[in-house]
Design a protein around this motif. Structure first.
Motif, PDB file in Angstrom:
ATOM      1  N   ALA A 176      -3.723  -2.764  -4.540  1.00 50.60           N
ATOM      2  CA  ALA A 176      -3.253  -1.564  -3.841  1.00 50.60           C
ATOM      3  C   ALA A 176      -4.424  -0.696  -3.389  1.00 50.60           C
ATOM      4  O   ALA A 176      -4.421  -0.184  -2.259  1.00 50.60           O
ATOM      5  CB  ALA A 176      -2.320  -0.773  -4.743  1.00 50.60           C
ATOM      6  N   LEU A 177      -5.427  -0.518  -4.235  1.00 51.41           N
ATOM      7  CA  LEU A 177      -6.585   0.284  -3.855  1.00 51.41           C
ATOM      8  C   LEU A 177      -7.398  -0.373  -2.745  1.00 51.41           C
ATOM      9  O   LEU A 177      -7.891   0.303  -1.838  1.00 51.41           O
ATOM     10  CB  LEU A 177      -7.466   0.555  -5.073  1.00 51.41           C
ATOM     11  CG  LEU A 177      -6.898   1.561  -6.071  1.00 51.41           C
ATOM     12  CD1 LEU A 177      -7.722   1.560  -7.353  1.00 51.41           C
ATOM     13  CD2 LEU A 177      -6.849   2.944  -5.464  1.00 51.41           C
ATOM     14  N   ALA A 178      -7.533  -1.690  -2.793  1.00 52.37           N
ATOM     15  CA  ALA A 178      -8.254  -2.393  -1.735  1.00 52.37           C
ATOM     16  C   ALA A 178      -7.516  -2.276  -0.408  1.00 52.37           C
ATOM     17  O   ALA A 178      -8.132  -2.061   0.644  1.00 52.37           O
ATOM     18  CB  ALA A 178      -8.443  -3.859  -2.107  1.00 52.37           C
ATOM     19  N   LYS A 179      -6.198  -2.397  -0.442  1.00 51.57           N
ATOM     20  CA  LYS A 179      -5.404  -2.248   0.783  1.00 51.57           C
ATOM     21  C   LYS A 179      -5.510  -0.824   1.315  1.00 51.57           C
ATOM     22  O   LYS A 179      -5.600  -0.611   2.522  1.00 51.57           O
ATOM     23  CB  LYS A 179      -3.952  -2.612   0.513  1.00 51.57           C
ATOM     24  CG  LYS A 179      -3.108  -2.631   1.762  1.00 51.57           C
ATOM     25  CD  LYS A 179      -1.715  -3.150   1.500  1.00 51.57           C
ATOM     26  CE  LYS A 179      -0.935  -3.119   2.795  1.00 51.57           C
ATOM     27  NZ  LYS A 179       0.437  -3.539   2.612  1.00 51.57           N
ATOM     28  N   PHE A 180      -5.522   0.147   0.422  1.00 51.74           N
ATOM     29  CA  PHE A 180      -5.664   1.543   0.850  1.00 51.74           C
ATOM     30  C   PHE A 180      -7.016   1.779   1.523  1.00 51.74           C
ATOM     31  O   PHE A 180      -7.105   2.478   2.524  1.00 51.74           O
ATOM     32  CB  PHE A 180      -5.497   2.476  -0.345  1.00 51.74           C
ATOM     33  CG  PHE A 180      -5.712   3.918  -0.004  1.00 51.74           C
ATOM     34  CD1 PHE A 180      -4.751   4.615   0.705  1.00 51.74           C
ATOM     35  CD2 PHE A 180      -6.872   4.561  -0.377  1.00 51.74           C
ATOM     36  CE1 PHE A 180      -4.952   5.948   1.036  1.00 51.74           C
ATOM     37  CE2 PHE A 180      -7.082   5.886  -0.060  1.00 51.74           C
ATOM     38  CZ  PHE A 180      -6.115   6.582   0.657  1.00 51.74           C
ATOM     39  N   LEU A 181      -8.072   1.189   0.984  1.00 56.98           N
ATOM     40  CA  LEU A 181      -9.399   1.356   1.589  1.00 56.98           C
ATOM     41  C   LEU A 181      -9.491   0.681   2.953  1.00 56.98           C
ATOM     42  O   LEU A 181     -10.158   1.189   3.849  1.00 56.98           O
ATOM     43  CB  LEU A 181     -10.480   0.807   0.672  1.00 56.98           C
ATOM     44  CG  LEU A 181     -10.864   1.677  -0.508  1.00 56.98           C
ATOM     45  CD1 LEU A 181     -11.936   0.996  -1.321  1.00 56.98           C
ATOM     46  CD2 LEU A 181     -11.346   3.030  -0.050  1.00 56.98           C
ATOM     47  N   MET A 182      -8.820  -0.446   3.102  1.00 53.78           N
ATOM     48  CA  MET A 182      -8.914  -1.171   4.369  1.00 53.78           C
ATOM     49  C   MET A 182      -8.037  -0.570   5.458  1.00 53.78           C
ATOM     50  O   MET A 182      -8.434  -0.491   6.611  1.00 53.78           O
ATOM     51  CB  MET A 182      -8.549  -2.640   4.158  1.00 53.78           C
ATOM     52  CG  MET A 182      -9.595  -3.401   3.386  1.00 53.78           C
ATOM     53  SD  MET A 182      -9.212  -5.136   3.203  1.00 53.78           S
ATOM     54  CE  MET A 182      -9.328  -5.685   4.888  1.00 53.78           C
ATOM     55  N   GLN A 183      -6.811  -0.121   5.105  1.00 51.14           N
ATOM     56  CA  GLN A 183      -5.864   0.320   6.119  1.00 51.14           C
ATOM     57  C   GLN A 183      -5.540   1.802   6.051  1.00 51.14           C
ATOM     58  O   GLN A 183      -4.923   2.327   6.962  1.00 51.14           O
ATOM     59  CB  GLN A 183      -4.572  -0.490   6.002  1.00 51.14           C
ATOM     60  CG  GLN A 183      -4.785  -1.963   6.240  1.00 51.14           C
ATOM     61  CD  GLN A 183      -3.518  -2.760   6.063  1.00 51.14           C
ATOM     62  OE1 GLN A 183      -2.497  -2.227   5.661  1.00 51.14           O
ATOM     63  NE2 GLN A 183      -3.580  -4.034   6.355  1.00 51.14           N
ATOM     64  N   GLY A 184      -5.888   2.476   4.992  1.00 51.86           N
ATOM     65  CA  GLY A 184      -5.613   3.894   4.891  1.00 51.86           C
ATOM     66  C   GLY A 184      -4.239   4.224   4.326  1.00 51.86           C
ATOM     67  O   GLY A 184      -3.915   5.364   4.119  1.00 51.86           O
ATOM     68  N   GLU A 185      -3.410   3.212   4.082  1.00 52.90           N
ATOM     69  CA  GLU A 185      -2.100   3.417   3.487  1.00 52.90           C
ATOM     70  C   GLU A 185      -1.718   2.171   2.690  1.00 52.90           C
ATOM     71  O   GLU A 185      -2.144   1.079   3.006  1.00 52.90           O
ATOM     72  CB  GLU A 185      -1.041   3.730   4.536  1.00 52.90           C
ATOM     73  CG  GLU A 185      -0.875   2.645   5.575  1.00 52.90           C
ATOM     74  CD  GLU A 185       0.106   3.028   6.664  1.00 52.90           C
ATOM     75  OE1 GLU A 185       1.204   2.474   6.655  1.00 52.90           O
ATOM     76  OE2 GLU A 185      -0.257   3.889   7.485  1.00 52.90           O
ATOM     77  N   VAL A 186      -0.891   2.370   1.688  1.00 52.28           N
ATOM     78  CA  VAL A 186      -0.508   1.247   0.833  1.00 52.28           C
ATOM     79  C   VAL A 186       0.843   0.701   1.282  1.00 52.28           C
ATOM     80  O   VAL A 186       1.040  -0.492   1.394  1.00 52.28           O
ATOM     81  CB  VAL A 186      -0.455   1.668  -0.649  1.00 52.28           C
ATOM     82  CG1 VAL A 186      -0.002   0.524  -1.517  1.00 52.28           C
ATOM     83  CG2 VAL A 186      -1.821   2.145  -1.095  1.00 52.28           C
ATOM     84  N   ILE A 187       1.778   1.574   1.533  1.00 52.07           N
ATOM     85  CA  ILE A 187       3.121   1.160   1.949  1.00 52.07           C
ATOM     86  C   ILE A 187       3.256   1.350   3.447  1.00 52.07           C
ATOM     87  O   ILE A 187       2.997   2.418   3.973  1.00 52.07           O
ATOM     88  CB  ILE A 187       4.203   1.982   1.218  1.00 52.07           C
ATOM     89  CG1 ILE A 187       4.049   1.790  -0.287  1.00 52.07           C
ATOM     90  CG2 ILE A 187       5.585   1.583   1.681  1.00 52.07           C
ATOM     91  CD1 ILE A 187       4.948   2.684  -1.096  1.00 52.07           C
ATOM     92  N   GLN A 188       3.674   0.299   4.129  1.00 55.79           N
ATOM     93  CA  GLN A 188       3.790   0.373   5.598  1.00 55.79           C
ATOM     94  C   GLN A 188       5.202   0.646   6.029  1.00 55.79           C
ATOM     95  O   GLN A 188       6.152   0.215   5.601  1.00 55.79           O
ATOM     96  CB  GLN A 188       3.312  -0.914   6.212  1.00 55.79           C
ATOM     97  CG  GLN A 188       1.846  -1.119   6.009  1.00 55.79           C
ATOM     98  CD  GLN A 188       1.384  -2.424   6.615  1.00 55.79           C
ATOM     99  OE1 GLN A 188       2.165  -3.268   7.003  1.00 55.79           O
ATOM    100  NE2 GLN A 188       0.079  -2.589   6.697  1.00 55.79           N
TER     101      GLN A 188
END
Length: 94
Positions: free
Chosen positions: A82-94
């Protein structure tokens, strides 16, 4: 020297080294300097914590510690993703 003495000594040494590794990972988490370094520190910290729980379970002979380590591993993996996705895209849930 009996086998149980060697095993107890080895498990104690392993626990000490894991505590040292956890301290160094916590230092990396607090020190940074980037968010990626802090996430890697967190990942290392939970992994070493999980291994410390497993070693303690081996030392006591209780199976409950292995289940706790499994749960900690699943939660830690989910948090890292979840933290890696947040760093890459700026949000966790799309």
């Amino acid at each position: 020297m009996s086998a149980t003495t060697v095993l107890d000594w080895g498990l104690g040494l392993a626990q000490g080294m894991l505590v040292l590794a956890m301290a160094l990972a916590a230092w990396r988490m607090l020190r940074g300097p980037r968010a990626q370094d802090r996430i890697l520190g967190l990942d290392t910290l939970y992994l070493n914590g999980m291994l410390a729980i497993v070693v303690h379970g081996m030392r006591t002979g209780s199976g409950l510690y292995f289940e706790a380590a499994l749960i900690l591993g699943m939660i830690g993996f989910t948090a890292t993703v979840a933290l890696a996705k947040f760093l890459m895209q700026g949000e966790v849930i799309q």
